[in-house]
Design a protein around this motif. Structure first.
Motif, PDB file in Angstrom:
ATOM      1  N   TRP A  77      -7.325   1.896  11.388  1.00  0.00           N
ATOM      2  CA  TRP A  77      -6.403   0.502  10.796  1.00  0.00           C
ATOM      3  C   TRP A  77      -5.344   1.039  10.254  1.00  0.00           C
ATOM      4  CZ3 TRP A  77      -7.589  -3.390  13.008  1.00  0.00           C
ATOM      5  CH2 TRP A  77      -8.589  -3.961  13.358  1.00  0.00           C
ATOM      6  N   VAL A  78      -4.729   2.236  10.574  1.00  0.00           N
ATOM      7  CA  VAL A  78      -2.866   2.697   9.697  1.00  0.00           C
ATOM      8  C   VAL A  78      -3.222   2.687   8.477  1.00  0.00           C
ATOM      9  CG1 VAL A  78      -0.502   2.826   9.633  1.00  0.00           C
ATOM     10  CG2 VAL A  78      -2.162   2.005  11.627  1.00  0.00           C
ATOM     11  N   THR A  79      -4.455   3.171   7.380  1.00  0.00           N
ATOM     12  CA  THR A  79      -4.452   3.009   6.438  1.00  0.00           C
ATOM     13  C   THR A  79      -4.285   4.377   5.775  1.00  0.00           C
ATOM     14  OG1 THR A  79      -6.872   3.630   5.932  1.00  0.00           O
ATOM     15  CG2 THR A  79      -5.801   0.936   5.782  1.00  0.00           C
ATOM     16  N   ARG A  80      -4.632   5.598   6.107  1.00  0.00           N
ATOM     17  CA  ARG A  80      -4.752   6.879   5.758  1.00  0.00           C
ATOM     18  C   ARG A  80      -3.862   7.458   6.967  1.00  0.00           C
ATOM     19  NH1 ARG A  80      -8.696  10.151   1.906  1.00  0.00           N
ATOM     20  NH2 ARG A  80      -8.189  11.880   3.314  1.00  0.00           N
ATOM     21  N   GLU A  81      -3.000   7.800   7.591  1.00  0.00           N
ATOM     22  CA  GLU A  81      -3.153   8.644   8.723  1.00  0.00           C
ATOM     23  C   GLU A  81      -2.767  10.375   8.246  1.00  0.00           C
ATOM     24  OE1 GLU A  81       1.220   7.951   9.319  1.00  0.00           O
ATOM     25  OE2 GLU A  81      -0.133   6.841  11.465  1.00  0.00           O
ATOM     26  N   PHE A  82      -4.061  10.850   9.229  1.00  0.00           N
ATOM     27  CA  PHE A  82      -4.349  12.523   9.191  1.00  0.00           C
ATOM     28  C   PHE A  82      -3.122  12.854  10.476  1.00  0.00           C
ATOM     29  CE2 PHE A  82      -7.709  13.036   6.395  1.00  0.00           C
ATOM     30  CZ  PHE A  82      -8.257  11.518   6.384  1.00  0.00           C
ATOM     31  N   PHE A  83      -2.400  14.339   9.426  1.00  0.00           N
ATOM     32  CA  PHE A  83      -1.032  14.724  10.071  1.00  0.00           C
ATOM     33  C   PHE A  83      -2.191  16.422  11.200  1.00  0.00           C
ATOM     34  CE2 PHE A  83       2.350  12.865  10.199  1.00  0.00           C
ATOM     35  CZ  PHE A  83       2.185  11.624   8.727  1.00  0.00           C
ATOM     36  N   TYR A 110       1.796  12.181   0.244  1.00  0.00           N
ATOM     37  CA  TYR A 110       1.139  13.469   0.543  1.00  0.00           C
ATOM     38  C   TYR A 110       2.060  14.568   0.657  1.00  0.00           C
ATOM     39  CZ  TYR A 110      -0.503  10.229   4.792  1.00  0.00           C
ATOM     40  OH  TYR A 110      -0.648   9.297   5.451  1.00  0.00           O
ATOM     41  N   THR A 156      -5.823   5.520  16.724  1.00  0.00           N
ATOM     42  CA  THR A 156      -4.759   5.070  16.224  1.00  0.00           C
ATOM     43  C   THR A 156      -3.759   6.272  16.179  1.00  0.00           C
ATOM     44  OG1 THR A 156      -4.620   2.707  15.729  1.00  0.00           O
ATOM     45  CG2 THR A 156      -2.860   3.635  15.329  1.00  0.00           C
ATOM     46  N   TYR A 175       0.968  -1.039   0.039  1.00  0.00           N
ATOM     47  CA  TYR A 175       0.046   0.267   0.017  1.00  0.00           C
ATOM     48  C   TYR A 175       0.921   1.576  -0.389  1.00  0.00           C
ATOM     49  CZ  TYR A 175      -3.841   2.754   1.408  1.00  0.00           C
ATOM     50  OH  TYR A 175      -5.751   4.162   0.992  1.00  0.00           O
ATOM     51  N   LEU A 217       0.948   5.578  -0.613  1.00  0.00           N
ATOM     52  CA  LEU A 217       0.158   6.936  -0.558  1.00  0.00           C
ATOM     53  C   LEU A 217       1.508   8.261  -0.299  1.00  0.00           C
ATOM     54  CD1 LEU A 217       0.867   5.078   2.852  1.00  0.00           C
ATOM     55  CD2 LEU A 217      -1.536   6.753   2.989  1.00  0.00           C
TER      56      LEU A 217
END
Lengths: 116, 111
Positions: free
Chosen positions: B96-102, A36, B31, A32, A34
């Motif tokens: 679920w650690v698929t897309r992290e928001f900072f 950013y 998380t 996977y 990504l």
């Protein structure tokens, strides 16, 4: 040992043209990926992602291509706009959410400048 | 819906001191991950908390410790500060650690 590599520290393109940012990885267990985008003094913001079951994902002006055999992905921005000027990070993770797969592995970033 | 928030925004400390940084995750996220970003570098993973436990740790010394509270918020503590600890500290939350928001980060300067 850099598992995610962005070999171009910087890139400059003209407004309206295509920007292509590249990313290579060494760990075949990554599934996977990504992208950013980060402006100075701000946290990174999610742009687009792709799972290893796909080879292309598109969202508006942004398209990510994945070449698993070459362990390479690229982000295309068309057309590029001055507001796209930022640092772009590629990140990867392994399958699932156990152990080491709970964290993202980051590249060092590519600074994109779009000139008006 | 508030995103990830961090406090303080900026902090100046001297060598040997201790610092605590705080993070509130995005609503619905369970998380929290902490990163250190030095100038010209990508984010370096420090550790991750889930269900109030440290689940994963990067290559950082024990001077770096953390905590997650029942409301999912988190703290990062750094003891015995060194000049090299000067960096932007980023908190990211996810499900679920698929897309992290900072969050916007905390800029720590050690003098």
């Amino acid at each position: 040992d850099q598992q995610v590599k962005q070999n171009s520290p910087s890139l400059s393109v003209q407004e309206g043209r295509i920007s292509i940012l590249n990313c290579d990885y060494t760990n075949s267990m990554f599934d996977y990926f990504l992208w950013y985008k980060k402006y100075p003094a701000e946290g990174p913001t999610f742009l687009i992602s792709i799972s290893s079951i796909k080879d292309k994902n598109e969202d508006g002006r942004f398209t990510v291509f994945l070449n698993k055999s070459a362990k390479h992905l690229s982000l295309h921005i068309v057309p590029s706009q001055p507001g796209d000027s930022a640092v772009y990070f590629c990140a990867a993770k392994g399958r699932g959410n156990a152990g080491n797969n709970r964290k993202l592995i980051w590249g060092l970033g590519t600074s994109l400048g779009v000139n008006p | 819906d508030a995103g990830v928030t961090q406090s303080p925004t900026h902090l100046i400390k001297t060598r040997g001191q201790q610092v605590t940084l705080r993070c509130s995750p995005k609503s619905g996220h369970d998380t929290v991950s902490w990163y250190q970003q030095a100038l010209g570098q990508g984010p370096q993973f420090i550790f991750q908390y889930y269900e109030e436990e440290e689940r994963q740790r990067g290559n950082f010394p024990d001077r770096f410790s953390g905590h997650q509270f029942p409301n999912y918020s988190s703290e990062l503590n750094v003891n015995a500060l060194l000049l090299g600890d000067s960096a932007l500290y980023l908190c990211a939350s996810s499900l679920w650690v698929t897309r992290e928001f900072f969050g916007p980060g905390t800029r720590l300067t050690v003098l």
